[in-house]
Design an enzyme around this catalytic site. Structure first.
Site, PDB file in Angstrom:
ATOM      1  N   ARG A 147      26.953  12.285  -1.800  1.00 12.41           N
ATOM      2  CA  ARG A 147      28.260  12.592  -2.397  1.00 12.41           C
ATOM      3  C   ARG A 147      28.813  13.902  -1.845  1.00 12.41           C
ATOM      4  O   ARG A 147      29.974  13.970  -1.406  1.00 12.41           O
ATOM      5  CB  ARG A 147      28.125  12.683  -3.927  1.00 12.41           C
ATOM      6  CG  ARG A 147      29.396  13.171  -4.637  1.00 12.41           C
ATOM      7  CD  ARG A 147      29.111  13.446  -6.098  1.00 12.41           C
ATOM      8  NE  ARG A 147      28.138  14.504  -6.293  1.00 12.41           N
ATOM      9  CZ  ARG A 147      28.424  15.795  -6.410  1.00 12.41           C
ATOM     10  NH1 ARG A 147      29.688  16.206  -6.349  1.00 12.41           N
ATOM     11  NH2 ARG A 147      27.477  16.684  -6.595  1.00 12.41           N
ATOM     12  N   ARG A 149      15.933  25.923  -1.268  1.00 12.34           N
ATOM     13  CA  ARG A 149      17.216  25.809  -0.560  1.00 12.34           C
ATOM     14  C   ARG A 149      17.891  27.167  -0.415  1.00 12.34           C
ATOM     15  O   ARG A 149      18.474  27.472   0.625  1.00 12.34           O
ATOM     16  CB  ARG A 149      18.119  24.807  -1.285  1.00 12.34           C
ATOM     17  CG  ARG A 149      17.732  23.359  -0.995  1.00 12.34           C
ATOM     18  CD  ARG A 149      18.603  22.373  -1.726  1.00 12.34           C
ATOM     19  NE  ARG A 149      18.134  22.143  -3.084  1.00 12.34           N
ATOM     20  CZ  ARG A 149      18.766  21.370  -3.954  1.00 12.34           C
ATOM     21  NH1 ARG A 149      19.905  20.788  -3.635  1.00 12.34           N
ATOM     22  NH2 ARG A 149      18.268  21.180  -5.170  1.00 12.34           N
ATOM     23  N   CYS A 167      21.603   3.427  -2.503  1.00 11.05           N
ATOM     24  CA  CYS A 167      21.420   4.864  -2.693  1.00 11.05           C
ATOM     25  C   CYS A 167      22.150   5.661  -1.624  1.00 11.05           C
ATOM     26  O   CYS A 167      22.209   6.877  -1.692  1.00 11.05           O
ATOM     27  CB  CYS A 167      19.940   5.204  -2.673  1.00 11.05           C
ATOM     28  SG  CYS A 167      19.098   4.683  -1.152  1.00 11.05           S
ATOM     29  N   LYS A 227      21.760  13.132 -13.695  1.00  9.73           N
ATOM     30  CA  LYS A 227      22.270  12.733 -12.376  1.00  9.73           C
ATOM     31  C   LYS A 227      21.169  12.158 -11.486  1.00  9.73           C
ATOM     32  O   LYS A 227      21.473  11.533 -10.472  1.00  9.73           O
ATOM     33  CB  LYS A 227      22.960  13.900 -11.679  1.00  9.73           C
ATOM     34  CG  LYS A 227      22.057  15.014 -11.205  1.00  9.73           C
ATOM     35  CD  LYS A 227      22.858  16.036 -10.408  1.00  9.73           C
ATOM     36  CE  LYS A 227      21.960  17.115  -9.835  1.00  9.73           C
ATOM     37  NZ  LYS A 227      22.706  18.046  -8.972  1.00  9.73           N
TER      38      LYS A 227
END
Length: 310
Positions: free
Chosen positions: A136, A160, A247, A88
């Site tokens: 996305r 994160r 992008c 990805k």
């Protein structure tokens, strides 16, 4: 088992915990397939632009290709023999002379919802803060929950999760595949199903890249290639190649190969989630690339050039 003084193969990878876990999985499979000690396959850690710049959104500094370009350059310079990527992270167009030589069997391609505040995305309180730097994910969240505040959240998986723990955001989204490969499936609060939250092209796939001209290495890679995954990825990447002009444009695509044939679903959306176009294809595995390309052309025509932001 045999071992030589010089490396049997030189493998290039990013240095994140997930990238290293993936590189070691590739090394273990290659060592077993070719009856060499794992240590005979050298792992070279290469710092990418995406790793070096952790503050700004990827879209502002060149997009997801920043996680692969330095590794691809090492391949072209023949400093390594093969590169291990999360599929990805790879742009739709590969540099001239490089090819994807193999794919490992695909892990779960879905996205994980992670939050101490709610069990599901739908269950988050009005106005809650969700952190993700993926265009996305941002667009799909905004389509489902326009009331939420969506903010950038960069860094590796542990970074994160720590930001989530510290209360910087109320929730985040991560790939189920990455969490499983890191041995962290327990952090998942719930899983978003593909029908409601379409994955990124290549999500869950480890792709192995090499030089097209290196027949020996391509033959070695064939021993660990999963043809089912490779076929699905070829459809997804053909779709991406048609649409990958920016992008910043949220693009999603997922293909699945079964005994009944190949099915593909693709989507493009506006970054704010205000509009999206989707398409579905079904056909034969041999037509995977053509199906993906045709789906991309359909959405490009439906959306129009102005849809694809720069």
């Amino acid at each position: 088992m045999t071992q030589s003084a010089s490396p049997f193969l030189r493998l290039g990878t990013r240095g994140s915990p997930l990238a290293l876990a993936q590189a070691h999985e590739v090394r273990a499979r290659l060592a077993k397939a070719h009856r060499v000690e794992p240590e005979a396959i050298a792992i070279e850690v290469i710092t990418t632009s995406g790793d070096a710049e952790q503050t700004r959104p990827l879209a502002d500094i060149g997009g997801k290709g920043l996680f692969v370009k330095e590794i691809e350059q090492a391949l072209m310079d023949e400093r390594i023999d093969l590169a291990v990527h999360s599929a990805k992270d790879m742009p739709g167009q590969l540099p001239d002379g490089l090819v994807i030589a193999a794919c490992l069997p695909r892990e779960d391609p879905r996205d994980a919802f992670i939050s101490p505040r709610a069990k599901t995305l739908a269950g988050l309180a009005q106005g809650a803060v969700l952190g993700t730097s993926s265009p996305r994910r941002q667009a799909l969240v905004r389509r489902m929950r326009p009331d939420l505040k969506v903010v950038p959240l960069r860094g590796n998986v542990d970074t994160r999760l720590e930001k989530l723990k510290q209360g910087e955001v109320d929730a985040t989204l991560l790939a189920v595949a990455g969490l499983r490969r890191l041995g962290r499936p327990q952090v998942v609060t719930s899983i978003l199903q593909i029908d409601e939250f379409l994955p990124a092209v290549g999500q869950g796939v480890i792709a192995i890249q090499t030089r097209a001209a290196t027949t020996r290495i391509r033959n070695l890679m064939a021993a660990i290639d999963d043809p089912v995954t490779a076929t699905a990825l070829s459809a997804e990447r053909a779709f991406l190649a048609v649409l990958d002009g920016s992008c910043r444009t949220p693009i999603a695509g997922h293909a699945r190969l079964t005994a009944a044939g190949l099915s593909f679903r693709g989507l493009v959306a506006r970054p704010d989630g205000s509009a999206a176009y989707e398409t579905v294809r079904r056909g034969e595995a041999l037509d995977a690339e053509a199906m993906g390309r045709d789906a991309g052309l359909e959405l490009k025509a439906k959306a129009g050039d102005q849809f694809f932001v720069g």
